[in-house]
Design a protein around this motif. Structure first.
Motif, PDB file in Angstrom:
ATOM      1  N   ARG A  36       0.844  -1.199   0.000  1.00 38.51           N
ATOM      2  CA  ARG A  36       0.000   0.000   0.000  1.00 38.51           C
ATOM      3  C   ARG A  36       0.879   1.248   0.000  1.00 38.51           C
ATOM      4  O   ARG A  36       0.554   2.252   0.630  1.00 38.51           O
ATOM      5  CB  ARG A  36      -0.941   0.003   1.200  1.00 38.51           C
ATOM      6  N   SER A  37       2.020   1.151  -0.678  1.00 37.80           N
ATOM      7  CA  SER A  37       2.924   2.283  -0.716  1.00 37.80           C
ATOM      8  C   SER A  37       2.385   3.330  -1.686  1.00 37.80           C
ATOM      9  O   SER A  37       1.342   3.148  -2.315  1.00 37.80           O
ATOM     10  CB  SER A  37       4.307   1.813  -1.166  1.00 37.80           C
ATOM     11  N   ALA A  38       3.122   4.434  -1.805  1.00 41.81           N
ATOM     12  CA  ALA A  38       2.646   5.557  -2.600  1.00 41.81           C
ATOM     13  C   ALA A  38       2.352   5.154  -4.036  1.00 41.81           C
ATOM     14  O   ALA A  38       1.330   5.549  -4.614  1.00 41.81           O
ATOM     15  CB  ALA A  38       3.681   6.675  -2.569  1.00 41.81           C
ATOM     16  N   SER A  39       3.230   4.334  -4.616  1.00 40.27           N
ATOM     17  CA  SER A  39       3.037   4.004  -6.027  1.00 40.27           C
ATOM     18  C   SER A  39       1.760   3.208  -6.241  1.00 40.27           C
ATOM     19  O   SER A  39       1.224   3.172  -7.344  1.00 40.27           O
ATOM     20  CB  SER A  39       4.233   3.227  -6.557  1.00 40.27           C
ATOM     21  N   MET A  40       1.267   2.567  -5.179  1.00 42.99           N
ATOM     22  CA  MET A  40       0.035   1.797  -5.328  1.00 42.99           C
ATOM     23  C   MET A  40      -1.188   2.700  -5.394  1.00 42.99           C
ATOM     24  O   MET A  40      -2.302   2.224  -5.608  1.00 42.99           O
ATOM     25  CB  MET A  40      -0.108   0.811  -4.165  1.00 42.99           C
ATOM     26  N   ASN A  41      -0.994   3.998  -5.189  1.00 43.56           N
ATOM     27  CA  ASN A  41      -2.112   4.919  -5.364  1.00 43.56           C
ATOM     28  C   ASN A  41      -2.252   5.368  -6.807  1.00 43.56           C
ATOM     29  O   ASN A  41      -3.132   6.182  -7.112  1.00 43.56           O
ATOM     30  CB  ASN A  41      -1.936   6.151  -4.476  1.00 43.56           C
ATOM     31  N   SER A  42      -1.389   4.871  -7.677  1.00 46.16           N
ATOM     32  CA  SER A  42      -1.493   5.228  -9.094  1.00 46.16           C
ATOM     33  C   SER A  42      -2.847   4.799  -9.628  1.00 46.16           C
ATOM     34  O   SER A  42      -3.349   3.730  -9.305  1.00 46.16           O
ATOM     35  CB  SER A  42      -0.410   4.524  -9.897  1.00 46.16           C
ATOM     36  N   ILE A  43      -3.397   5.671 -10.437  1.00 45.51           N
ATOM     37  CA  ILE A  43      -4.710   5.365 -10.995  1.00 45.51           C
ATOM     38  C   ILE A  43      -4.508   4.706 -12.345  1.00 45.51           C
ATOM     39  O   ILE A  43      -3.802   5.214 -13.205  1.00 45.51           O
ATOM     40  CB  ILE A  43      -5.546   6.638 -11.108  1.00 45.51           C
ATOM     41  N   GLU A  44      -5.115   3.537 -12.496  1.00 44.02           N
ATOM     42  CA  GLU A  44      -4.940   2.775 -13.722  1.00 44.02           C
ATOM     43  C   GLU A  44      -6.008   3.147 -14.739  1.00 44.02           C
ATOM     44  O   GLU A  44      -6.886   3.969 -14.477  1.00 44.02           O
ATOM     45  CB  GLU A  44      -4.995   1.283 -13.396  1.00 44.02           C
ATOM     46  N   ALA A  45      -5.931   2.488 -15.880  1.00 46.47           N
ATOM     47  CA  ALA A  45      -6.839   2.834 -16.988  1.00 46.47           C
ATOM     48  C   ALA A  45      -8.302   2.671 -16.588  1.00 46.47           C
ATOM     49  O   ALA A  45      -9.175   3.355 -17.110  1.00 46.47           O
ATOM     50  CB  ALA A  45      -6.524   1.959 -18.190  1.00 46.47           C
ATOM     51  N   ASP A  46      -8.584   1.758 -15.657  1.00 42.58           N
ATOM     52  CA  ASP A  46      -9.983   1.545 -15.276  1.00 42.58           C
ATOM     53  C   ASP A  46     -10.425   2.481 -14.162  1.00 42.58           C
ATOM     54  O   ASP A  46     -11.424   2.238 -13.505  1.00 42.58           O
ATOM     55  CB  ASP A  46     -10.199   0.089 -14.859  1.00 42.58           C
ATOM     56  N   LYS A  47      -9.653   3.538 -13.942  1.00 38.15           N
ATOM     57  CA  LYS A  47      -9.996   4.586 -12.967  1.00 38.15           C
ATOM     58  C   LYS A  47      -9.932   4.092 -11.521  1.00 38.15           C
ATOM     59  O   LYS A  47     -10.422   4.752 -10.620  1.00 38.15           O
ATOM     60  CB  LYS A  47     -11.404   5.164 -13.230  1.00 38.15           C
ATOM     61  N   ARG A  48      -9.376   2.938 -11.337  1.00 33.50           N
ATOM     62  CA  ARG A  48      -9.205   2.475  -9.967  1.00 33.50           C
ATOM     63  C   ARG A  48      -7.731   2.563  -9.615  1.00 33.50           C
ATOM     64  O   ARG A  48      -6.866   2.530 -10.489  1.00 33.50           O
ATOM     65  CB  ARG A  48      -9.662   1.023  -9.828  1.00 33.50           C
ATOM     66  N   ARG A  73      -4.214   1.183  -7.992  1.00 33.52           N
ATOM     67  CA  ARG A  73      -3.589  -0.145  -7.939  1.00 33.52           C
ATOM     68  C   ARG A  73      -3.953  -0.856  -6.644  1.00 33.52           C
ATOM     69  O   ARG A  73      -4.130  -2.062  -6.622  1.00 33.52           O
ATOM     70  CB  ARG A  73      -2.077  -0.005  -8.034  1.00 33.52           C
ATOM     71  N   LEU A  74      -4.085  -0.077  -5.585  1.00 31.17           N
ATOM     72  CA  LEU A  74      -4.404  -0.710  -4.309  1.00 31.17           C
ATOM     73  C   LEU A  74      -5.784  -1.364  -4.390  1.00 31.17           C
ATOM     74  O   LEU A  74      -5.983  -2.467  -3.887  1.00 31.17           O
ATOM     75  CB  LEU A  74      -4.365   0.327  -3.180  1.00 31.17           C
ATOM     76  N   ASP A  75      -6.721  -0.685  -5.042  1.00 30.98           N
ATOM     77  CA  ASP A  75      -8.055  -1.281  -5.193  1.00 30.98           C
ATOM     78  C   ASP A  75      -7.971  -2.586  -5.968  1.00 30.98           C
ATOM     79  O   ASP A  75      -8.606  -3.580  -5.607  1.00 30.98           O
ATOM     80  CB  ASP A  75      -8.995  -0.304  -5.915  1.00 30.98           C
ATOM     81  N   LEU A 109       2.663 -11.919  -2.888  1.00 30.71           N
ATOM     82  CA  LEU A 109       2.896 -10.477  -2.859  1.00 30.71           C
ATOM     83  C   LEU A 109       2.010  -9.823  -3.900  1.00 30.71           C
ATOM     84  O   LEU A 109       2.049 -10.157  -5.076  1.00 30.71           O
ATOM     85  CB  LEU A 109       4.377 -10.211  -3.154  1.00 30.71           C
ATOM     86  N   LEU A 110       1.186  -8.899  -3.455  1.00 23.40           N
ATOM     87  CA  LEU A 110       0.335  -8.153  -4.386  1.00 23.40           C
ATOM     88  C   LEU A 110       0.921  -6.769  -4.492  1.00 23.40           C
ATOM     89  O   LEU A 110       0.771  -5.949  -3.590  1.00 23.40           O
ATOM     90  CB  LEU A 110      -1.095  -8.088  -3.854  1.00 23.40           C
ATOM     91  N   SER A 111       1.632  -6.514  -5.582  1.00 22.56           N
ATOM     92  CA  SER A 111       2.392  -5.279  -5.644  1.00 22.56           C
ATOM     93  C   SER A 111       2.660  -4.917  -7.092  1.00 22.56           C
ATOM     94  O   SER A 111       2.508  -5.733  -7.997  1.00 22.56           O
ATOM     95  CB  SER A 111       3.711  -5.460  -4.884  1.00 22.56           C
ATOM     96  N   ASP A 112       3.051  -3.665  -7.293  1.00 22.67           N
ATOM     97  CA  ASP A 112       3.510  -3.276  -8.617  1.00 22.67           C
ATOM     98  C   ASP A 112       5.000  -3.562  -8.776  1.00 22.67           C
ATOM     99  O   ASP A 112       5.585  -3.231  -9.785  1.00 22.67           O
ATOM    100  CB  ASP A 112       3.199  -1.795  -8.882  1.00 22.67           C
ATOM    101  N   GLY A 113       5.593  -4.142  -7.784  1.00 18.76           N
ATOM    102  CA  GLY A 113       6.988  -4.544  -7.881  1.00 18.76           C
ATOM    103  C   GLY A 113       7.971  -3.428  -7.610  1.00 18.76           C
ATOM    104  O   GLY A 113       9.177  -3.622  -7.723  1.00 18.76           O
ATOM    105  N   ILE A 114       7.452  -2.235  -7.254  1.00 13.12           N
ATOM    106  CA  ILE A 114       8.355  -1.131  -6.950  1.00 13.12           C
ATOM    107  C   ILE A 114       8.637  -1.179  -5.456  1.00 13.12           C
ATOM    108  O   ILE A 114       7.905  -0.599  -4.648  1.00 13.12           O
ATOM    109  CB  ILE A 114       7.715   0.209  -7.363  1.00 13.12           C
ATOM    110  N   ILE A 115       9.650  -1.920  -5.119  1.00 10.76           N
ATOM    111  CA  ILE A 115       9.965  -2.107  -3.709  1.00 10.76           C
ATOM    112  C   ILE A 115      11.445  -1.831  -3.536  1.00 10.76           C
ATOM    113  O   ILE A 115      12.300  -2.483  -4.137  1.00 10.76           O
ATOM    114  CB  ILE A 115       9.590  -3.531  -3.250  1.00 10.76           C
ATOM    115  N   ALA A 116      11.733  -0.809  -2.737  1.00 10.16           N
ATOM    116  CA  ALA A 116      13.091  -0.282  -2.694  1.00 10.16           C
ATOM    117  C   ALA A 116      14.077  -1.300  -2.143  1.00 10.16           C
ATOM    118  O   ALA A 116      15.188  -1.421  -2.641  1.00 10.16           O
ATOM    119  CB  ALA A 116      13.101   0.992  -1.863  1.00 10.16           C
ATOM    120  N   ASP A 117      13.662  -2.040  -1.133  1.00 14.13           N
ATOM    121  CA  ASP A 117      14.661  -2.871  -0.455  1.00 14.13           C
ATOM    122  C   ASP A 117      14.601  -4.330  -0.890  1.00 14.13           C
ATOM    123  O   ASP A 117      15.150  -5.194  -0.215  1.00 14.13           O
ATOM    124  CB  ASP A 117      14.484  -2.763   1.064  1.00 14.13           C
ATOM    125  N   ALA A 118      13.935  -4.573  -2.019  1.00 14.18           N
ATOM    126  CA  ALA A 118      13.773  -5.979  -2.426  1.00 14.18           C
ATOM    127  C   ALA A 118      15.121  -6.651  -2.656  1.00 14.18           C
ATOM    128  O   ALA A 118      15.303  -7.821  -2.342  1.00 14.18           O
ATOM    129  CB  ALA A 118      12.928  -6.064  -3.689  1.00 14.18           C
TER     130      ALA A 118
END
Lengths: 300, 673
Positions: free
Chosen positions: B101-113, B115-117, B206-215
């Motif tokens: 639920r990091s900042a990048s997961m607030n990106s709004i995708e094409a379906d207007k939702r 990423r977190l949703d 893991l449900l993520s966009d894969g943008i994880i700094a310390d991976a």
């Protein structure tokens, strides 16, 4: 159509039908005058002039028929045999059981028209024409009509004979055979849907040394049924009931059975010298008489 | 072995089974045959008999419609019982969902939702699919991990808890979540981990966009892991840094410096607007920003990981709003025009205090050079105290509002533990903190390396600095080394904590006995420049590193007005929280998960607002990382439709529809024959 349907004269004798019969008349006369000349024993040519065979004289033979020329050459007595001249007796055995009162076009009407046409042709040729209506036995008869002018009797007989009883050829044929020992041509017009079987009846007729023609008339609804759904099929003759759920398989099976039934009838007839004719009421009537019956040898 | 299909609602079968006799009854009631006269039943009877003789199932075939309807009903009943196909029931009995639920997961995708949703939806699907004996745990993580639901098989609870996960603007740090997952999935007790009683390792999803700094720094020690990639969008332009300061020489003016970077794959045109106290002051046209990332290639292997720090040419601009007149304290906001997928970095906030003359304090046994340099700087002349005076001075003399009343205290050749909140520059001494120590001294030396991009070292020639003795400093981990001496020892370091900033110089102006000069630096032109920079840097109002500009997830310590017991914090969303004030007059507020401006009622001037900014290149780079690795191991990606337990009811309904179709055909064939 009820079981006691009486065909109005217009149905049998409508102008169109009569015109066709007239055509038939012409056609049949052409037939008799041309192709058939000299092959048919005819009353108008005199009596017993046609030589057939010889045989040895036995005591008691009519001496008038001894061939004296042979006696002169061989000094042995031979008797000349001549073909006997007699009327051609045309009998039409018409099925008037209730099963004939069915179908579109109507089987009974079609059968009566065939009978009328054949009778007309017979009358035109000075044959002795007898009409018999049968169902479970011989019900009505019009014996020995001769001459074209009596055609109205034939027509009224055909109009007035009701549909009644169930088809029982054996009983009717036995009665017919007992009553009519004459030789001649016998035409049976029926659907041959006889639950007792057609074989016995036909055997009775064969025993009389008749020239038998069997004309089987079926309606298109019998040849290719158009029923659908869950049905209770009721036999119009004996109220027998068959509960069926129409499916393609069942219809196919019915058609196979019908074909086998007709085939068995045909084989039975062919083996015993009966001429078998099959027709659907869909076949135009005049076409049947003009082409089909001629081709099958009923009209010579 | 357990039956792989289980029914979730077996009672439904019982209820619906009552329909079967009803249908049969209806069927027989329905079967009213139509009466049709035929010339003879002779051939029909034969045909029926033939079919019955030829086919043993003819009786059944006659009732084909009934059979089809029964089949239809059975399928519907089966669908009602909600059967599932437990494909992996025996394999993964413990599943841990790691929900990014990091900042990048607030990106709004094409379906207007966001990423977190989408991630929540996938998570709920996984919950739906979980087997009877599977237990699931949900951990939501951003900069910190949060246990949303511990191991349970209660699907409703799990779904409720997943729904309750709130978005944050924090950075992605997986370490906490992994640790939490590991600790929860490790049973405690004797004999566990032996071959007889092996540890039932959990499966991590893991449900993520894969943008994880310390991976890259993590390893998967036990169990298995898969990732469900969320998101596709990559267009984002963000303010990645902002610096607000008052002009040093003209305190009535402020300068705002913002760095704007295009992270997207296409060039964009943007404007940047400056608001002070919500009033539009200035708009800058940024022009065309070049794409910040190459267009995503189809082949995943060639996608460059989103870790490159160097922005491509032309994708980044630095905007300077200088000479903005603003004499009072205020709230600064810069706002980008245009929409992109991630909204959190389209604006940045800052606070600035009103101008006042810079006040410096010099604590020394006497230092001509420092006092002269400080006196030469703009602002009031320095207050000079001896260490003894400094230690003895009352709080009233030194503090105002719980803070050192001088902007910068320069401590010369002296270690002190008296460190009220404020800014400190140490020469040859150290602040007495637990993690700051002098571990030894070194001899005559030169600076080895330095960070000349840091504001403190601007216009300072470090290479010519020599010193006779120097302290080997041991500093906190977060300390930033600005000048490095021999053997990597820090000679100048900066660190900030608890509203205090420290610049520590590892060598003094004088030697230990204060008899000789210890360095030649004071004679160089760079020294006044360094002092100017240092004072300006430490006293300068708001910078990215300023305590009042925080990263999401940070905690703020707030000084309350005397007599206040409750502080009211108004979040950017408009909600308010209350913070109770502790005995020492401070309140601590940690619920700053979203970026924006947090205002505080009841705090002293200067603590009335906190700016929380994303300022995270890594999170702003929102293009999903499809080549996600933990350490060096590539994590298997699973399609979003991945199912551990397959719900069978849709297939049953499909089959029922198929049966219905067949029934329709059969019925029509019977009618159309």
């Amino acid at each position: 159509m009820s079981a006691s349907t009486i065909h109005r004269s217009a149905e049998l004798l409508d102008p169109e039908f009569m015109a066709r019969l007239d055509q038939l008349d012409i056609v049949s006369r052409k037939i008799f005058a041309g192709k058939m000349k000299g092959e048919r024993r005819s009353k108008r040519k005199g009596q017993s002039v046609e030589f057939a065979d010889y045989r040895n004289y036995v005591v008691g033979d009519d001496l008038r028929f001894l061939d004296w020329n042979i006696y002169g050459r061989l000094e042995r007595l031979f008797l000349k045999l001549f073909l006997e001249e007699e009327d051609l007796h045309v009998s039409i055995l018409l099925d008037t059981s209730r099963s004939m009162d069915w179908g579109e076009p109507h089987k009974g009407l079609y059968a009566r028209r065939v009978a009328a046409a054949l009778a007309y042709i017979g009358l035109c040729n000075y044959d002795r024409v007898s009409l018999y209506a049968y169902a479970d036995t011989l019900r009505h008869e019009l014996p020995g009509v001769r001459g074209r002018r009596l055609m109205h009797r034939i027509i009224s007989f055909l109009q007035e004979t009701p549909y009644e009883g169930s088809n029982h050829l054996a009983a009717a044929a036995r009665t017919f055979a007992v009553r009519h020992p004459q030789r001649g041509v016998l035409i049976i017009v029926s659907d041959f849907f006889d639950k007792g079987g057609f074989e016995t009846g036909l055997r009775y007729l064969l025993g009389r040394n008749l020239d038998v023609y069997a004309v089987q008339v079926l309606a298109p609804g019998e040849i290719d049924p158009t029923f659908a759904g869950d049905l209770r099929l009721r036999d119009v003759e004996d109220a027998d009931v068959a509960e069926v759920t129409i499916s393609r398989a069942l219809v196919n099976r019915y058609k196979q059975n019908l074909q086998a039934y007709c085939q068995s009838l045909r084989e039975f007839c062919t083996r015993r010298g009966i001429c078998y004719l099959f027709t659907s009421t869909e076949v135009p009537f005049d076409q049947l008489v003009l082409n089909y019956l001629r081709r099958r040898g009923l009209l010579r | 072995m357990s039956w792989p299909i289980s029914l979730l609602a077996p009672w439904a079968a019982l209820a619906a089974a009552a329909l079967v006799p009803a249908l049969v009854l209806l069927y027989f009631l329905k079967l009213k045959r139509q009466d049709v006269p035929v010339s003879s039943t002779l051939l029909w009877q034969r045909a029926v008999q033939d079919l019955q003789v030829n086919s043993p199932f003819q009786r059944l075939r006659n009732n084909l419609l009934l059979l089809l309807q029964l089949l239809l009903l059975l399928l519907a009943i089966l669908a009602l019982t909600d059967p599932i196909w437990n494909r992996s029931q025996s394999r993964e009995q413990k599943v841990i969902l790691l929900l990014d639920r990091s900042a990048s997961m607030n990106s709004i995708e094409a379906d207007k939702r966001t990423r977190l949703d989408a991630a929540k939806e996938s998570a709920k699907r996984l919950v739906d699919d979980m087997g009877k004996e599977t237990q699931m745990m949900v951990i939501a993580f951003a900069d910190r991990a949060h246990l949303a639901a511990s191991f349970t098989d209660d699907k409703a609870l799990l779904k409720r808890q997943i729904d309750a996960v709130e978005p944050t603007d924090g950075a992605s740090r997986l370490r906490d979540a992994m640790t939490l997952a590991e600790s929860y999935s490790t049973p405690i007790g004797e004999g566990i981990g032996t071959p007889d009683n092996p540890i039932d390792a959990a499966h991590l999803v893991l449900l993520s966009d894969g943008i994880i700094a310390d991976a890259a720094e993590l390893t998967l020690r036990r169990g298995s892991m898969e990732i469900i990639h969320i998101g596709d969008a990559s267009d984002n332009v963000g303010v990645v840094n902002m610096d607000v300061r008052r002009d040093y020489e003209r305190p009535d003016y402020i300068t705002v410096v913002a760095r704007v970077r295009n992270f997207g794959e296409t060039a964009v045109n943007r404007d940047l607007a400056l608001f002070i106290d919500k009033e539009l002051k200035e708009v800058r046209v940024l022009g065309r920003l070049a794409p910040g990332a190459a267009a995503a290639a189809d082949d995943e292997a060639t996608v460059t990981p989103a870790t490159s720090d160097l922005p491509p040419e032309g994708s980044e601009v630095v905007v300077v709003f200088d000479n903005v007149p603003h004499a009072a304290a205020g709230q600064i906001e810069v706002r980008l025009s245009g929409d992109d997928a991630l909204a959190a970095d389209n604006q940045a906030f800052g606070t600035i205090e009103g101008p006042r003359p810079l006040a410096t304090l010099l604590v020394t046994h006497g230092n001509f050079y420092l006092s002269r340099v400080l006196a030469a700087l703009p602002g009031a002349a320095p207050t000079i105290l001896t260490p003894e005076q400094y230690e003895a001075a009352s709080d009233d003399d030194l503090l105002s509002d719980g803070r050192l009343k001088y902007d910068v205290a320069v401590i010369d050749g002296y270690d002190t533990g008296r460190l009220p909140p404020g800014n400190y520059l140490f020469f040859g001494g150290i602040p007495k903190l637990d993690d700051v120590k002098v571990t030894g001294t070194g001899g005559m030396s030169l600076a080895v390396d330095w960070n000349d991009t840091h504001p403190v070292l601007r216009h300072v020639a470090v290479n010519i600095i020599a010193f006779a003795e120097w302290n080997r400093l041991q500093l906190p981990e977060e300390a930033e080394t600005l000048i490095e001496g021999p053997e990597g020892a820090p000679l100048l370091a900066y660190f900030a904590r608890d509203r205090r900033q420290y610049l520590v110089v590892g060598f003094g102006v004088f030697d230990a006995k204060r008899e000789h000069l210890n360095t030649n630096w004071i004679a160089k032109r760079g020294f006044p420049a360094f002092m100017y920079n240092a004072v300006q840097f430490l006293a300068g109002a708001v910078t990215a590193g300023n305590p009042r500009s925080l990263a999401p997830g940070d905690a703020a310590s707030i000084t309350a007005q005397p007599g206040t017991t409750i502080l009211t914090v108004r979040r950017p969303s408009g909600h308010t929280d209350t913070v109770s004030v502790r005995d020492d007059g401070m309140g601590y507020y940690a619920n700053m998960t979203r970026a924006g401006l947090y205002t505080i009622d009841g705090a002293v001037a200067g603590d009335t607002a906190f700016a929380v900014n994303l300022f995270d290149d890594h999170e702003s780079q929102i293009r999903p990382n499809k080549d996600f690795r933990i350490g060096d191991d590539r994590i298997t990606a699973t399609a979003d439709t991945h199912r551990t337990n397959r719900m069978l009811w849709p297939y049953l309904i499909l089959a029922a529809l198929g049966v219905l179709f067949v029934e329709w055909i059969v019925y029509n064939r019977r009618v159309l024959i």
